[in-house]
Design an enzyme around this catalytic site. Structure first.
Site, mmCIF file in Angstrom:
data_model
loop_
_atom_site.group_PDB
_atom_site.id
_atom_site.type_symbol
_atom_site.label_atom_id
_atom_site.label_comp_id
_atom_site.label_asym_id
_atom_site.label_seq_id
_atom_site.Cartn_x
_atom_site.Cartn_y
_atom_site.Cartn_z
ATOM 1 N N GLN A 297 51.635 8.073 -6.479
ATOM 2 C CA GLN A 297 50.202 8.259 -6.703
ATOM 3 C C GLN A 297 49.844 8.056 -8.169
ATOM 4 O OE1 GLN A 297 48.182 11.113 -3.391
ATOM 5 N NE2 GLN A 297 49.059 12.182 -5.104
ATOM 6 N N GLU A 300 48.897 4.405 -9.293
ATOM 7 C CA GLU A 300 47.524 3.999 -9.005
ATOM 8 C C GLU A 300 46.545 4.753 -9.903
ATOM 9 O OE1 GLU A 300 46.357 3.984 -4.942
ATOM 10 O OE2 GLU A 300 48.047 2.737 -4.284
ATOM 11 N N GLU A 301 46.801 6.025 -10.097
ATOM 12 C CA GLU A 301 45.925 6.825 -10.960
ATOM 13 C C GLU A 301 45.861 6.249 -12.369
ATOM 14 O OE1 GLU A 301 45.996 11.244 -13.101
ATOM 15 O OE2 GLU A 301 47.030 10.953 -11.191
ATOM 16 N N ARG A 302 47.000 5.876 -12.915
ATOM 17 C CA ARG A 302 47.033 5.392 -14.298
ATOM 18 C C ARG A 302 46.376 4.023 -14.431
ATOM 19 N NH1 ARG A 302 53.120 7.955 -14.741
ATOM 20 N NH2 ARG A 302 52.380 10.073 -15.180
ATOM 21 N N GLY A 305 42.646 4.569 -14.192
ATOM 22 C CA GLY A 305 42.100 5.124 -15.423
ATOM 23 C C GLY A 305 41.961 4.090 -16.522
#
Length: 442
Positions: A297, A300-302, A305
């Site tokens: 996860q 994808e989060e990084r 962002g």
């Protein structure tokens, strides 16, 4: 590259009346074949095609469909979000259920999620395009809250969760009927995820949860939490599970809404769990695989962002160019001083280099390749560059930059989180060093 059916969306249709019907077969990254079909006017359709065709034809990653989605989202941002941002920033919270329902109706909370659960079924490059466009919101807090919903709390559920969990939690999150939050960080465990202490002990068919979570974005408004907890006493990387946790259960206490320096419009909570009971079937995927799922996860989060803050940096630089062009000092515009226009040129160059890294990592990711190193590099660079952009541009605004009346000062405060949240700069450096095999050997 095969031409695909052009996509356009009439902004008057905020009620979800579309079905997926878009085919994409891109030689660059062999994207999954998908389809979007919505009711739209011929005038809106041609306008979007004309606006995006020239840019899309030469873009390294995006097709006309990417630009169509961006154009539609821009209208929502301009009409439904930006007019209220100053008020929400002052109040320290935005109406997540209202905003998410608008975005959900238009399909933007499940861009790369399965069609059978309300998503558009597109690949992750479309999520990156959406993240970029959300950067046009005039604050960092609301895009961050949306990103938690779309690319932080739900990817593991969409990928590994049971059909029952997806129906109960993923579907309403994509539709904008439920607000999600992510429960990973704790008072003594932020970037060091393996050190979390929250426990979920199996008793019969239930898990009994005790502990607490810190820095929980959307925490005061969330309907459910994607919770990382220890479900056994084994090795730290194999003892954790991700759990879908309804936030209205007995024993869940919102201890406080945290007063932050930046991201003012996004609510951030400290949450405690006191003998909270949840069915064992609420575990996402395999028990004990939570740490691994969370690491996936994080990628994808990084990337999400990075995409989001790139647009913000573009916007701050351009606003600074405009302001310094009309503001004079020593009988000439501030912009005309070599130190100023050279510095702005340096910053814009750095932004473009970061964008290239983002697109490369995204292209590799949708091909199924491991982008942990590149995502960590992009996250590291984005955090540091955002601080440079904020500091340099604020300086050129002079006294106005030290007020709350201009975007640059809000960006200066909000962007500081980029080097802390989602893995601190130092953690990114550690990951990069592991991939470079330069870490000291024990």
């Amino acid at each position: 590259m095969r031409k695909t059916e052009a996509v356009a969306v009439d902004m008057a249709l905020l009620e979800r009346t579309f079905r997926l019907h878009l085919t994409a077969n891109r030689s660059l990254f062999k994207a999954t074949a998908v389809c979007i079909k919505r009711q739209l006017s011929e005038k809106a359709s041609s306008k979007i095609k004309d606006a995006s065709s020239s840019e899309a034809s030469d873009h390294i990653l995006y097709s006309p469909e990417h630009f169509a989605l961006k154009e539609t989202l821009k209208k929502i941002v301009d009409q439904e979000i930006n007019p209220h941002v100053d008020k929400w920033e002052e109040e320290g919270v935005f109406p997540a259920h209202k905003v998410f329902k608008i975005l959900g109706n238009a399909g933007f909370l499940g861009v790369n999620k399965p069609v059978e659960y309300g998503g558009l079924g597109l690949d992750f490059s479309y999520s990156v395009a959406v993240a970029e466009e959300l950067g046009n919101i005039n604050c960092g807090g609301i895009p961050m809250a949306i990103g938690v919903q779309t690319d932080m709390a739900t990817p593991a559920l969409a990928r590994f969760g049971s059909a029952e969990l997806k129906r109960e939690f993923l579907l309403p999150s994509i539709m904008g009927d439920k607000v999600a939050c992510l429960g990973v960080s704790e008072v003594g465990a932020g970037s060091d995820v393996a050190s979390i202490k929250t426990k979920a002990v199996r008793k019969g068919d239930e898990l009994v949860i005790n502990g607490g979570k810190m820095w929980t974005t959307n925490g005061t408004q969330a309907d459910w939490m994607c919770l990382l907890a220890n479900t056994s006493d084994g090795p730290p990387h194999k003892s954790k599970s991700l759990i879908c946790l309804p936030m209205n259960l007995p024993g869940i206490h919102i201890a406080r809404k945290i007063d932050k320096m930046g991201m003012r419009s996004s609510d951030t909570a400290e949450v405690f769990f006191d003998d909270v009971r949840v069915p064992c079937q609420n575990i996402i995927g395999q028990e004990g695989m939570g740490f691994t799922y969370q690491m996936l996860q994080f990628q994808e989060e990084r990337l999400w962002g990075v995409a989001n803050i790139l647009t913000m940096m573009d916007k701050v630089i351009q606003e600074t160019v405009g302001y310094t062009r009309q503001r004079k000092i020593f009988n000439m515009p501030v912009l005309y001083h070599q130190a100023v226009h050279f510095r702005l040129a340096e910053l814009q160059t750095e932004v473009e280099l970061l964008r290239s890294l983002l697109y490369r990592a995204t292209g590799m990711y949708i091909k199924g390749q491991d982008v942990t190193k590149l995502a960590s590099m992009a996250k590291l660079k984005a955090g540091r560059l955002a601080r440079e952009v904020g500091d340099s541009c604020l300086q050129y605004w002079g006294g106005m930059g030290f007020t709350n009346d201009v975007l640059v000062s809000r960006f200066y405060r909000d962007a500081r989180l980029m080097s802390i949240g989602g893995g601190a700069d130092e953690v990114m450096l550690g990951i990069i060093c592991k991939y470079m095999d330069t870490m000291p050997r024990k």
